[in-house]
Structures are given as C-alpha cells and as structure tokens.
Design an enzyme around this catalytic site. Structure first.
Site, PDB file in Angstrom:
ATOM      1  N   ASP A 256      51.499   5.922 -53.219  1.00 13.07           N
ATOM      2  CA  ASP A 256      51.386   4.313 -53.601  1.00 13.07           C
ATOM      3  C   ASP A 256      53.429   3.953 -53.391  1.00 13.07           C
ATOM      4  OD1 ASP A 256      51.445   3.174 -56.469  1.00 13.07           O
ATOM      5  OD2 ASP A 256      51.522   2.553 -55.100  1.00 13.07           O
TER       6      ASP A 256
ATOM      7  N   ASP B 286      46.668   4.096 -53.231  1.00  7.07           N
ATOM      8  CA  ASP B 286      46.599   2.671 -54.189  1.00  7.07           C
ATOM      9  C   ASP B 286      46.583   1.742 -52.869  1.00  7.07           C
ATOM     10  OD1 ASP B 286      48.568   1.132 -56.619  1.00  7.07           O
ATOM     11  OD2 ASP B 286      46.516   0.452 -55.805  1.00  7.07           O
ATOM     12  N   ASN B 287      46.495   0.944 -53.293  1.00  6.13           N
ATOM     13  CA  ASN B 287      46.836  -0.742 -52.678  1.00  6.13           C
ATOM     14  C   ASN B 287      46.065  -0.541 -50.749  1.00  6.13           C
ATOM     15  OD1 ASN B 287      49.573  -0.478 -53.591  1.00  6.13           O
ATOM     16  ND2 ASN B 287      48.838  -1.615 -54.666  1.00  6.13           N
TER      17      ASN B 287
HETATM   18  O1  LIG Z   1      54.785  -2.049 -51.765  1.00  2.00           O
HETATM   19  C1  LIG Z   1      54.511  -1.335 -52.908  1.00  2.00           C
HETATM   20  N1  LIG Z   1      54.377  -0.307 -52.888  1.00  2.00           N
HETATM   21  C2  LIG Z   1      53.189   0.334 -53.939  1.00  2.00           C
HETATM   22  N2  LIG Z   1      52.417  -0.322 -54.398  1.00  2.00           N
HETATM   23  C3  LIG Z   1      52.072  -1.807 -53.930  1.00  2.00           C
HETATM   24  C4  LIG Z   1      52.083  -1.854 -54.790  1.00  2.00           C
HETATM   25  O2  LIG Z   1      50.904  -1.967 -56.017  1.00  2.00           O
HETATM   26  C5  LIG Z   1      51.219  -3.539 -54.908  1.00  2.00           C
HETATM   27  F1  LIG Z   1      50.433  -4.061 -55.568  1.00  2.00           F
HETATM   28  C6  LIG Z   1      52.071  -4.368 -53.494  1.00  2.00           C
HETATM   29  C7  LIG Z   1      52.196  -6.109 -53.035  1.00  2.00           C
HETATM   30  C8  LIG Z   1      50.657  -6.862 -52.812  1.00  2.00           C
HETATM   31  C9  LIG Z   1      50.375  -7.682 -52.935  1.00  2.00           C
HETATM   32  C10 LIG Z   1      51.315  -8.429 -53.286  1.00  2.00           C
HETATM   33  F2  LIG Z   1      51.532  -9.877 -52.713  1.00  2.00           F
HETATM   34  C11 LIG Z   1      53.172  -8.268 -53.815  1.00  2.00           C
HETATM   35  C12 LIG Z   1      52.787  -6.381 -53.726  1.00  2.00           C
HETATM   36  C13 LIG Z   1      53.347  -3.834 -52.883  1.00  2.00           C
HETATM   37  C14 LIG Z   1      54.062  -4.253 -51.628  1.00  2.00           C
HETATM   38  C15 LIG Z   1      53.276  -4.861 -50.898  1.00  2.00           C
HETATM   39  C16 LIG Z   1      54.428  -5.984 -49.777  1.00  2.00           C
HETATM   40  C17 LIG Z   1      55.650  -6.060 -50.224  1.00  2.00           C
HETATM   41  F3  LIG Z   1      56.359  -6.867 -49.139  1.00  2.00           F
HETATM   42  C18 LIG Z   1      55.798  -5.098 -51.066  1.00  2.00           C
HETATM   43  C19 LIG Z   1      54.882  -4.947 -52.458  1.00  2.00           C
HETATM   44  C20 LIG Z   1      53.574  -1.749 -53.215  1.00  2.00           C
HETATM   45 MG   LIG Z   2      50.538   0.497 -55.496  1.00  2.00          MG
END
Ligand SMILES: O=c1[nH]cnc2c(O)c(F)c(-c3ccc(F)cc3)c(-c3ccc(F)cc3)c12
Ligand SMILES: [Mg+2]
Length: 214
Positions: A141, A169-170
């Site tokens: 994550d 995750d993600n």
């Molecule tokens: O970077 C992450 N690490 C872990 N978990 C994450 C998570 O659970 C997320 F939901 C996001 C997310 C997804 C969609 C969005 F619009 C914003 C942020 C990020 C993320 C993605 C891109 C970035 F530039 C910054 C943060 C992360």
């Molecule tokens: Mg995440």
C-alpha cells in the site's frame, strides 16, 4: 502555520478515540475522513476485506509497505495472535511521526515495528538486521510503481515462502497494471481480485490477493 492532514487525523483520534481501544481509533479515523477530510487510508469498505485475509492467514510475521498514518497498521495488528510481529515501512518521516503516535494511542506499539526509509533499502536488511526468516503476509500500500519491483526484491531476498499471502491495495484506482499482469500471469502466484470501492467514495477500487507458490 497550517497543520498537515496527518496532524489533523491524529487530533481527531486524540479527541474521539479511547486510548488502548483500537476499534475506536479505526472508527475515529473513518468518521473524520468520511465527514471532514478525505485521506488515503484503506478505509471502512476495503478494510473488512483486509481483516478477513489477515484473520485467515493469522501471520506470525507480517510486512506492510506504506504506513501513512497507521490506519491499516492498526487494522492488521489488532488481529495478530500474541507473539506475532508486524513490520511496517514508511519513507516519509512526517507520516511516520504521526503513525507512531496513532499506533501508540491504539495500544498496539508492542506488536508493531515502524521502520523509516525506502522499502528497496530496508527489504534486503530484513533477514540480518531484523531477524526475519520469511513473511507469512505482506500488505502492499505504498506507491503503485514500487509494487512490482518490491515483490521481485522480496522473492530475491528469500523472504517469501510457499503460501505467503500478498494483498495489494489500489489495484484499480489509481491502478497497478504492471503488478497485476505479473501476479496474474506468473506460475509462481495464484491470484484473485476482491472488488470494492476507493476509500470513502463510490469509485471502484479493489484488493488483489496473491498466494506465492514457491
Ligand atoms: O499513493 C497511495 N499510496 C497508498 N494508497 C493510496 C490510496 O489508497 C489511494 F486511494 C490513493 C489515491 C487514489 C485516488 C486519488 F484520486 C487520490 C489518491 C493513493 C495515491 C495515488 C496517487 C497519488 F498521486 C497520491 C496518492 C495512494
Ligand atoms: Mg492505498
């Protein structure tokens, strides 16, 4: 000067959760991030999926890549059997400073070791410096571009064993296509997708569970 989002999350925990009560810390963070300010915690939609996988594995040695404020650290640590250990890696010192305090507020500091630094530098130190033979469970994550290189590094360092469970995750939002392609096509993994939603939203996201076959 203006506080940071992690500082505001810590204040919400200190104002709304009971010391030593992990469930109340989880609830305080979810309420704050759903009603006041979105933050990238795995959240209360994907969280129960994480819980069910952790409970099924019941790991002696668990690894989390990406601590942020410690929300998923607490979700995992509260389910660990006595004597088991969770190592969580965070490269951002500001996030780590807040996570330390939130993990302590939940009373889980004795089960958790929070390591500050880049995962690519810390993973090769796991055996020698941290006395890890292999991990039973890994939660990915941190940053989508590091999921695949860090998984390969865990393999190369002999830190995965037959049956080690990786949970990522993600995998949809923001998406980790190179990692998904690898674990879904490699003969060394058996993968499945748990459909859910991006934390605190209606957007699709999900968790990919991959069992290392050795
Ligand atoms: O970077 C992450 N690490 C872990 N978990 C994450 C998570 O659970 C997320 F939901 C996001 C997310 C997804 C969609 C969005 F619009 C914003 C942020 C990020 C993320 C993605 C891109 C970035 F530039 C910054 C943060 C992360
Ligand atoms: Mg995440």
């Amino acid at each position: 000067t203006r506080s940071t989002r992690p500082q505001r999350i810590l204040k919400a925990v200190q104002n709304n959760a009971t010391r030593g009560d992990a469930e109340s810390v989880i609830a305080a963070i979810d309420n704050f991030c759903r009603k006041k300010e979105w933050a990238m915690n795995v959240g209360d939609d994907k969280g129960p999926i994480l819980d069910s996988v952790v409970s099924e594995v019941s790991p002696s040695f668990a690894l989390e890549l990406g601590t942020y404020c410690g929300y998923s650290t607490i979700r995992i640590a509260r389910l660990l059997p006595p004597g088991s250990r969770l190592l969580t890696l965070e490269f951002n010192p500001d996030y780590a400073a807040i996570a330390h305090q939130i993990i302590a507020w939940a009373g889980l500091q004795d089960k958790v070791e929070l390591l500050e630094g880049p995962s690519r530098d810390l993973i090769p130190q796991m055996k020698e410096r941290f006395g890890i033979k292999s991990f039973d469970f890994v939660f990915l994550d941190h940053w989508k571009e590091f999921y695949l290189p860090d998984t390969k590094l865990l393999e190369e360092c002999g830190l995965l064993r037959k049956g080690t469970v990786l949970l990522a995750d993600n995998v949809i939002c923001p998406g980790t296509p190179k990692y998904l392609e690898y674990v879904r096509n490699s003969p060394c993994y058996e993968s499945c997708y748990f459909k859910s939603h991006l934390e605190y939203t209606k957007v699709e996201d999900g968790l990919e569970k991959s069992v290392f076959l050795g």
